[in-house]
Design a protein around this motif. Structure first.
Motif, PDB file in Angstrom:
ATOM      1  N   ILE A   1      64.501  99.669 120.408  1.00 29.97           N
ATOM      2  CA  ILE A   1      63.161  99.218 120.076  1.00 29.97           C
ATOM      3  C   ILE A   1      63.305  97.868 119.368  1.00 29.97           C
ATOM      4  O   ILE A   1      64.059  97.760 118.393  1.00 29.97           O
ATOM      5  CB  ILE A   1      62.443 100.196 119.095  1.00 29.97           C
ATOM      6  CG1 ILE A   1      62.762 101.662 119.422  1.00 29.97           C
ATOM      7  CG2 ILE A   1      60.958  99.910 119.049  1.00 29.97           C
ATOM      8  CD1 ILE A   1      62.225 102.163 120.684  1.00 29.97           C
ATOM      9  N   GLU A   2      62.608  96.871 119.842  1.00 26.79           N
ATOM     10  CA  GLU A   2      62.696  95.539 119.241  1.00 26.79           C
ATOM     11  C   GLU A   2      61.321  95.082 118.792  1.00 26.79           C
ATOM     12  O   GLU A   2      60.335  95.230 119.516  1.00 26.79           O
ATOM     13  CB  GLU A   2      63.260  94.534 120.251  1.00 26.79           C
ATOM     14  CG  GLU A   2      64.722  94.783 120.588  1.00 26.79           C
ATOM     15  CD  GLU A   2      65.282  93.742 121.559  1.00 26.79           C
ATOM     16  OE1 GLU A   2      66.501  93.576 121.589  1.00 26.79           O
ATOM     17  OE2 GLU A   2      64.487  93.106 122.282  1.00 26.79           O
ATOM     18  N   LEU A   3      61.291  94.502 117.613  1.00 34.16           N
ATOM     19  CA  LEU A   3      60.041  93.965 117.077  1.00 34.16           C
ATOM     20  C   LEU A   3      60.114  92.442 117.149  1.00 34.16           C
ATOM     21  O   LEU A   3      61.049  91.826 116.620  1.00 34.16           O
ATOM     22  CB  LEU A   3      59.870  94.418 115.620  1.00 34.16           C
ATOM     23  CG  LEU A   3      58.584  93.989 114.934  1.00 34.16           C
ATOM     24  CD1 LEU A   3      57.393  94.746 115.507  1.00 34.16           C
ATOM     25  CD2 LEU A   3      58.664  94.256 113.428  1.00 34.16           C
ATOM     26  N   ARG A   4      59.116  91.841 117.806  1.00 33.60           N
ATOM     27  CA  ARG A   4      59.106  90.380 117.978  1.00 33.60           C
ATOM     28  C   ARG A   4      57.769  89.821 117.535  1.00 33.60           C
ATOM     29  O   ARG A   4      56.760  90.545 117.515  1.00 33.60           O
ATOM     30  CB  ARG A   4      59.355  90.010 119.448  1.00 33.60           C
ATOM     31  CG  ARG A   4      60.724  90.407 119.933  1.00 33.60           C
ATOM     32  CD  ARG A   4      60.908  90.142 121.431  1.00 33.60           C
ATOM     33  NE  ARG A   4      62.246  90.528 121.842  1.00 33.60           N
ATOM     34  CZ  ARG A   4      63.313  89.742 121.739  1.00 33.60           C
ATOM     35  NH1 ARG A   4      63.190  88.500 121.284  1.00 33.60           N
ATOM     36  NH2 ARG A   4      64.505  90.158 122.107  1.00 33.60           N
ATOM     37  N   SER A   5      57.766  88.555 117.198  1.00 31.73           N
ATOM     38  CA  SER A   5      56.511  87.910 116.802  1.00 31.73           C
ATOM     39  C   SER A   5      56.326  86.623 117.578  1.00 31.73           C
ATOM     40  O   SER A   5      57.291  85.917 117.916  1.00 31.73           O
ATOM     41  CB  SER A   5      56.519  87.611 115.301  1.00 31.73           C
ATOM     42  OG  SER A   5      57.376  86.541 115.013  1.00 31.73           O
ATOM     43  N   GLU A   6      55.064  86.331 117.854  1.00 33.47           N
ATOM     44  CA  GLU A   6      54.713  85.062 118.481  1.00 33.47           C
ATOM     45  C   GLU A   6      53.267  84.759 118.092  1.00 33.47           C
ATOM     46  O   GLU A   6      52.349  85.470 118.500  1.00 33.47           O
ATOM     47  CB  GLU A   6      54.853  85.127 119.996  1.00 33.47           C
ATOM     48  CG  GLU A   6      54.652  83.764 120.652  1.00 33.47           C
ATOM     49  CD  GLU A   6      54.955  83.820 122.146  1.00 33.47           C
ATOM     50  OE1 GLU A   6      54.577  84.806 122.781  1.00 33.47           O
ATOM     51  OE2 GLU A   6      55.553  82.856 122.655  1.00 33.47           O
ATOM     52  N   GLY A   7      53.089  83.737 117.279  1.00 36.86           N
ATOM     53  CA  GLY A   7      51.741  83.440 116.785  1.00 36.86           C
ATOM     54  C   GLY A   7      51.226  84.597 115.948  1.00 36.86           C
ATOM     55  O   GLY A   7      51.946  85.127 115.096  1.00 36.86           O
ATOM     56  N   ASP A   8      49.987  85.009 116.214  1.00 38.22           N
ATOM     57  CA  ASP A   8      49.415  86.140 115.483  1.00 38.22           C
ATOM     58  C   ASP A   8      49.783  87.476 116.103  1.00 38.22           C
ATOM     59  O   ASP A   8      49.368  88.531 115.621  1.00 38.22           O
ATOM     60  CB  ASP A   8      47.886  86.024 115.463  1.00 38.22           C
ATOM     61  CG  ASP A   8      47.428  85.005 114.436  1.00 38.22           C
ATOM     62  OD1 ASP A   8      48.253  84.643 113.569  1.00 38.22           O
ATOM     63  OD2 ASP A   8      46.267  84.574 114.499  1.00 38.22           O
ATOM     64  N   LEU A   9      50.521  87.433 117.164  1.00 32.84           N
ATOM     65  CA  LEU A   9      50.827  88.657 117.905  1.00 32.84           C
ATOM     66  C   LEU A   9      52.221  89.159 117.551  1.00 32.84           C
ATOM     67  O   LEU A   9      53.172  88.383 117.506  1.00 32.84           O
ATOM     68  CB  LEU A   9      50.758  88.343 119.405  1.00 32.84           C
ATOM     69  CG  LEU A   9      50.476  89.501 120.351  1.00 32.84           C
ATOM     70  CD1 LEU A   9      49.095  90.088 120.135  1.00 32.84           C
ATOM     71  CD2 LEU A   9      50.653  89.019 121.785  1.00 32.84           C
ATOM     72  N   ILE A  10      52.331  90.430 117.305  1.00 33.76           N
ATOM     73  CA  ILE A  10      53.669  91.008 117.223  1.00 33.76           C
ATOM     74  C   ILE A  10      53.770  92.062 118.313  1.00 33.76           C
ATOM     75  O   ILE A  10      52.800  92.755 118.633  1.00 33.76           O
ATOM     76  CB  ILE A  10      54.020  91.600 115.847  1.00 33.76           C
ATOM     77  CG1 ILE A  10      53.174  92.808 115.497  1.00 33.76           C
ATOM     78  CG2 ILE A  10      53.921  90.567 114.763  1.00 33.76           C
ATOM     79  CD1 ILE A  10      53.697  93.532 114.280  1.00 33.76           C
ATOM     80  N   SER A  11      54.937  92.146 118.893  1.00 33.37           N
ATOM     81  CA  SER A  11      55.107  93.095 119.995  1.00 33.37           C
ATOM     82  C   SER A  11      56.286  94.018 119.700  1.00 33.37           C
ATOM     83  O   SER A  11      57.273  93.612 119.084  1.00 33.37           O
ATOM     84  CB  SER A  11      55.337  92.351 121.310  1.00 33.37           C
ATOM     85  OG  SER A  11      56.477  91.529 121.205  1.00 33.37           O
ATOM     86  N   VAL A  12      56.123  95.243 120.126  1.00 35.03           N
ATOM     87  CA  VAL A  12      57.195  96.230 119.999  1.00 35.03           C
ATOM     88  C   VAL A  12      57.670  96.542 121.413  1.00 35.03           C
ATOM     89  O   VAL A  12      56.958  97.183 122.193  1.00 35.03           O
ATOM     90  CB  VAL A  12      56.689  97.514 119.301  1.00 35.03           C
ATOM     91  CG1 VAL A  12      57.840  98.502 119.106  1.00 35.03           C
ATOM     92  CG2 VAL A  12      56.036  97.193 117.964  1.00 35.03           C
ATOM     93  N   ASP A  13      58.838  96.049 121.745  1.00 32.40           N
ATOM     94  CA  ASP A  13      59.412  96.299 123.075  1.00 32.40           C
ATOM     95  C   ASP A  13      60.197  97.603 123.028  1.00 32.40           C
ATOM     96  O   ASP A  13      61.121  97.747 122.220  1.00 32.40           O
ATOM     97  CB  ASP A  13      60.345  95.152 123.475  1.00 32.40           C
ATOM     98  CG  ASP A  13      59.584  93.988 124.051  1.00 32.40           C
ATOM     99  OD1 ASP A  13      58.835  94.196 125.020  1.00 32.40           O
ATOM    100  OD2 ASP A  13      59.699  92.878 123.503  1.00 32.40           O
ATOM    101  N   VAL A  14      59.820  98.510 123.873  1.00 33.99           N
ATOM    102  CA  VAL A  14      60.391  99.856 123.815  1.00 33.99           C
ATOM    103  C   VAL A  14      61.122 100.175 125.113  1.00 33.99           C
ATOM    104  O   VAL A  14      60.541 100.066 126.195  1.00 33.99           O
ATOM    105  CB  VAL A  14      59.277 100.909 123.596  1.00 33.99           C
ATOM    106  CG1 VAL A  14      59.868 102.317 123.527  1.00 33.99           C
ATOM    107  CG2 VAL A  14      58.481 100.600 122.334  1.00 33.99           C
ATOM    108  N   GLN A  15      62.374 100.538 124.976  1.00 32.15           N
ATOM    109  CA  GLN A  15      63.134 101.050 126.127  1.00 32.15           C
ATOM    110  C   GLN A  15      63.707 102.398 125.712  1.00 32.15           C
ATOM    111  O   GLN A  15      64.547 102.466 124.813  1.00 32.15           O
ATOM    112  CB  GLN A  15      64.260 100.096 126.499  1.00 32.15           C
ATOM    113  CG  GLN A  15      63.773  98.769 127.058  1.00 32.15           C
ATOM    114  CD  GLN A  15      64.935  97.885 127.483  1.00 32.15           C
ATOM    115  OE1 GLN A  15      65.593  98.166 128.487  1.00 32.15           O
ATOM    116  NE2 GLN A  15      65.183  96.838 126.728  1.00 32.15           N
TER     117      GLN A  15
END
Lengths: 269, 190
Positions: free
Chosen positions: A168-182
């Motif tokens: 599980i990776e937590l990333r940020s870009e601008g106001d958005l944060i994303s949780v990439d789940v494999q």
């Protein structure tokens, strides 16, 4: 010690033991209490045992009540899912919900026909859905194609259990944060992400691979379930300055059993 | 433990009322946590067990047989879950000083905490069957009848296990306490 009438070797042993036990536990009648008094008067050994049991009872009864951790009730409530009362009580989740419901309906028809179809995608970056708008929101969403990882990596979790493996990776870009789940599981699995009180709102789930996933947002927690190999991206959007530094809490279930808790820290976001 | 009140909350939960669910959690989380803690001897494991207990309770709440008391059903799940966790238990933790009574002085706090830990350690030496009846009796305050209902055992077995557990506790706890007092007295007389 007076051994003139040892209860432990006499015929009254079982009776004396039973009466003594119940006397200690306050479950003795007045007549039985009188009977016990007679036995006690005739056996020093029984009197010694009574004294020891009274001391034991006091030690056990005086064990202090322990306060559960402060987070426990909230944590339980976030994870509990109750039956949805009826369709009329469901809140309308706005544009996102309307889009979602339409696609779930189509997915339902497809499944009913025995055909799994890729029916659409929720575009990240369109109108976000807030927690208050998404109570009891649940259903299925599907997405075609692969989406590249985006943004700066903030934190990650490696899962390595008997039932569930993944990254599980937590990333940020601008106001958005994303949780990439494999994730990879043999049976059904579920991930619950608690984002309440973090100054974030739910912005959508982007399914990247594999069959239908169930998604629901409930009281500030997102529930995502599936089985086999799963790959999806959960998006959250910042609504206010994140100051409390509370990490995202993740709970992983396999076969309906909590198998691991984890946190993703985004305090640098 | 009011049967009618609980039954009303349970029915509301079955209808999807989250406020009713919250009330039931609020009402039972502390007794469940305490029973789990005394069986497991570890705060973290007790919190995990308590969480799992309530998830199971609400997952199966529609299957709950309302002829029986709700708390008995919850306790049964709690005991089973705690005993399951015993198998994968982490090393025991000591009680925090903060768990002692706040009005006591520092030396009393230490002494009280030490004694509590001894009692907890003695509990942990009992086998699961014995520890469970002791916890339900002395921590949860259940009657023989209630314990029998929770564990689905005859009352006679409950009483017999309690008696055996007390005999074992007596051997480990009272002898140790007496020895400690003797040691303390010897140290003071030096």
């Amino acid at each position: 010690m007076n051994n003139q009438n040892s209860y432990s070797s006499g015929p009254d042993e079982d009776r004396a033991r039973d009466l003594l036990n119940r006397s200690i536990d306050g479950e003795i009648s007045s007549s039985e209490k009188e009977e016990l008094e007679v036995l006690l008067a005739s056996s020093a050994e029984l009197r010694d045992l009574e004294e020891e049991f009274v001391t034991l009872k006091r030690l056990l009864d005086e064990l202090p009540e322990v306060e559960p951790p402060g987070y426990l009730q909230d944590s339980i409530e976030r994870q509990v899912r109750l039956p949805v009362r009826d369709s009329a009580s469901l809140k309308k989740p706005g544009l996102f919900g309307a889009w979602l419901n339409a696609n779930w309906l189509r997915t339902g028809f497809a499944l009913a026909a025995g055909v799994v179809l890729t029916v659409g995608v929720y575009e990240m970056g369109s109108e976000p859905i807030s927690v208050s708008d998404s109570v009891n929101l649940s259903g299925t969403m599907v997405k075609p194609g692969l989406v590249d990882k985006q943004g700066t990596l903030l934190d990650s979790i490696q899962l390595n259990t008997d039932q569930l493996n993944g990254l599980i990776e937590l990333r940020s870009e601008g106001d958005l944060i994303s949780v990439d789940v494999q994730l990879k599981s043999d049976g059904p699995s579920e991930m619950i992400v608690n984002f309440a009180g973090r100054g974030l709102e739910f912005d959508g789930v982007n399914r990247i691979q594999d069959p239908v996933e169930a998604v629901s947002v409930l009281d500030g927690a997102i529930h995502l379930s599936g089985s086999g190999e799963q790959h999806y991206r959960l998006s959250l959007r910042r609504t206010e300055e994140v100051q409390n530094g509370m990490p995202l809490e993740l709970n992983f279930f396999a076969d309906n059993t909590l198998i691991q808790k984890a946190e993703l820290n985004f305090s640098n976001f | 433990m009011h049967k009618d009140h609980d039954a009303a909350l349970v029915n509301s939960c079955i209808e999807g009322d989250r406020l009713a669910m919250s009330q039931l959690v609020s009402q039972y989380q502390k007794p469940v946590f305490n029973a789990a803690y005394r069986i497991l001897g570890n705060m973290d494991d007790a919190a995990d067990a308590t969480q799992t207990v309530f998830l199971k309770v609400f997952e199966h709440i529609a299957d709950y047989d309302q002829r029986f008391k709700f708390f008995s059903w919850v306790y049964r799940i709690a005991i089973n879950e705690s005993l399951n966790q015993v198998k994968k238990r982490r090393p025991q933790e000591s009680l925090d000083d903060s768990q002692a009574s706040p009005w006591q002085g520092p030396s009393e706090v230490l002494e009280s905490a030490r004694l509590c830990q001894k009692v907890q350690d003695a509990l942990m030496l009992l086998n699961d069957d014995h520890r469970t009846v002791v916890v339900l009796k002395h921590i949860s305050g259940c009657s023989y009848q209630q314990i029998a209902g929770i564990l689905q055992l005859p009352e006679k077995t409950v009483k017999s296990r309690l008696y055996s557990a007390r005999q074992l506790l007596k051997k480990t706890l009272l002898v140790e306490t007496t020895n400690d007092r003797g040691t303390e007295n010897n140290e003071q007389s030096k």
